[in-house]
Design an enzyme around this catalytic site. Sequence first.
Site, short mmCIF file in Angstrom:
data_model
loop_
_atom_site.label_atom_id
_atom_site.label_comp_id
_atom_site.label_asym_id
_atom_site.label_seq_id
_atom_site.Cartn_x
_atom_site.Cartn_y
_atom_site.Cartn_z
N SER A 286 0.86 -1.19 0.00
CA SER A 286 0.00 0.00 0.00
C SER A 286 0.89 1.23 0.00
O SER A 286 2.10 1.13 0.23
CB SER A 286 -0.87 0.01 1.25
OG SER A 286 -0.13 0.48 2.36
N ASP A 287 0.32 2.39 -0.25
CA ASP A 287 1.10 3.59 0.00
C ASP A 287 1.00 3.91 1.50
O ASP A 287 0.21 3.30 2.23
CB ASP A 287 0.65 4.76 -0.89
CG ASP A 287 1.77 5.79 -1.05
OD1 ASP A 287 2.73 5.76 -0.26
OD2 ASP A 287 1.70 6.63 -1.96
N TRP A 288 1.78 4.84 1.92
CA TRP A 288 1.92 5.13 3.35
C TRP A 288 0.55 5.44 3.98
O TRP A 288 -0.04 6.49 3.72
CB TRP A 288 2.86 6.33 3.53
CG TRP A 288 3.18 6.67 4.94
CD1 TRP A 288 2.31 7.06 5.92
CD2 TRP A 288 4.47 6.67 5.56
NE1 TRP A 288 2.96 7.29 7.09
CE2 TRP A 288 4.31 7.07 6.89
CE3 TRP A 288 5.76 6.39 5.10
CZ2 TRP A 288 5.37 7.19 7.78
CZ3 TRP A 288 6.82 6.51 5.98
CH2 TRP A 288 6.62 6.90 7.31
#
Length: 746
Positions: A286-288
Amino acid sequence: MKSSLLFSPLFLLILLVTPFYKVIAQKKSLDQKVDSVLRLMTLDEKIGQMNQYNGDWAATGPITKDGDKQEQIKKGMLGSMLNVTGTDHTRTLQQLAMQSRMKIPLLFGQDIVHGYRTIFPIPLAEAASWDLAAIELSARVAATEGAAAGIHWTFAPMVDIARDPRWGRVMEGAGEDTYLGSLIAAARVKGFQGKGLGNTDAMMACAKHFAAYGAAVAGRDYNSVDMSNRQLLETYLPPFEAAAKAGAATFMNSFNDLNGVPASGNAYLQRTILKGQWGFKGFVVSDWGSIGEMINHGFVKDNYEAAMAAANAGSDMDMESRSYIQNLAKLVKEGKVKMAVIDDAVKRILRKKFEMGLFDDPFRFCNEAREKEQFNNPDHIKVAREVAKKSIVLLKNEKQLLPLSKGVKNIALIGPFVKAKSDNLGFWSYDWPDDTARIVSLWEGVKSKLAAGSNVLYAKGCEIKDTSRAGFSGAVAAAMQADVVVMTVGEARDMTGEAKSRSIIRLPGVQEDLVKAIVATGKPVVVLMSAGRPLVFNWIADNVPAIVYTWWLGTQAGNAIADVLFGDYNPSAKLPISFPRTEGQIPIYYNYYNTGRPAKNDSDLNYVSSYIDLPNSPKYPFGFGLSYSSFGYSDIVLSKPVIKSTEKLVVKCTVTNTGNYDGEETVQLYTRDLVGSVVRPVKELKGFKKIQLKKGASTTVEFTLTANDLRFYNEKLQYIFEPGDFKVFVGGSSASVKEAGFKLVK
Ligand code: NOJ
């Protein structure tokens, strides 16, 4: 190994004293190896593999800002960390992982976007080189340095198509074009992954941000995206597919919602397209915090639902939202996330750890001697200078003001970037204690070129974001004493990048006024523009005789710019993105649709698709860039006027170097499908060739087109070509081309 032995006291004893991976027979296939590890894992350990935390490293060691990360590693609750660099740090944490029951090695990830120790031009600048070998080499160097510092995985390349220069992340990608962007995506993946995962100079690549993040509404970072599936498939996804085909080990999803579904919870993107249609075998991070952010999107109620949506949609690893570690076990027990979903994610992650050779030796990237050697590798500096030169775009050069003579008597260098160091690096770059010595400023670069008797004057004039004009008089005084003035203006390093969207993309502060004051002296002026995005600078464009777009070029910026200024390198770069006249034209791109009321030219304003206060054309078009030489294009010669769908069309054009310098030209090939079952762009890039030509020399450039190059997505989302009339264009920019026509028949 017989399963009856697996839980025997003897086996457990072996496990206690030997890393587990050494127990696994070497002869097994990768899948068997992965399965044999998976079989021994508890649910919590599996979920641990799907969990990634930030490193929180302070200068002297790990700090536990939000709890007990070290304890969690020892318990096998973590599969990966980001922002932990240096073999000493990675070794320390890997040792903790070796204390866990399963002894599964950690993966260390980092945003190595345009270099690690040696900083290269920002990716958008490198894209301007249209030089795939140079771009691949830049990624190769970055990987060599990063891997030597203990990093296994870079969160790059960013392959988002971006048609909106307000969006700060435009700097990280390859610009607006799908064809060019796809080739560059593949080149970067190849560069990062080198001869393949498992080599200690290769890092896993991560194609991001999946998907369509570059189309964020109004260029505002993290914003929503709403687009047709046809546009998604045709314009935004091909660079991702190219990255996957080139073997990208991982993908990262994106912050945006796409047609109402956040990317992290988007099964269509991750399961149907990526893992289904494209057969992607790597894993998706996932992104942050993006899994948890689905709560803010209003897509899920809480972290429990977020974890469920993300895992089921195919997000394999949770970067920093803690949704997985806190909720997945419960979700599995309640049957809301199937064990098969967890197993699939974990297998994907373990597979990469095996491929990286970490099960053979978790410390194989922790070689201090190699780290030291690569940390100051002089070859890397040379490559950085080469790539930087190739990234510089000459936008204007009236009366051949450039190149300058090395014997110039008095030269004034004016502007806030003349002696700048870290502002040459741009966003997504790391600071090192010895940067002042290592980064070459424009001042140093220019001085190294000049003959002994040259007098170099300097005035800053103003700071980058200054509102004060107090320094103008000193700058004017310096200009008055000079035979030629080189000014350098632009954006500060932190003005383009993540969370750096700007609604006004002009020079900050009073810099444009400084240029006006210097131009008013009547001296010949060259303006260098340092920026991470296309800026709007009409006054300069219209009133300054020579303009060079230098972007952010990295460690070797000053040398590369000086190479161009003094003619040791003849500029060859071409814009990978359109430069608007004003923010009001955005989004602006060369491959638009014609509309029912097309404007024929810039002055055609009445009841056509245009503005009443502005031409439609950009200030500088996609594909544009000058050389100190000039190139003439002959008419196009086609091998035949009609081709069958099984035949090839050969497109030929003779290019002549009509100027006074040897030079390089990027010859571009575009097509237009005149009538389609869905409307087609007025031009689409289909090929390009970089050629070197001695002054006065000519060469015939040849392209081959087949029906496959003419495919597009029809209304039913079938990827087809349609018989009919086409145009083909060849030229030195999207706006300056020769054209011919051909017919495609069945
Ligand atoms: C957020 C950014 O969107 C992404 O590109 C980056 O890789 C991660 N942060 C990790 O730093």
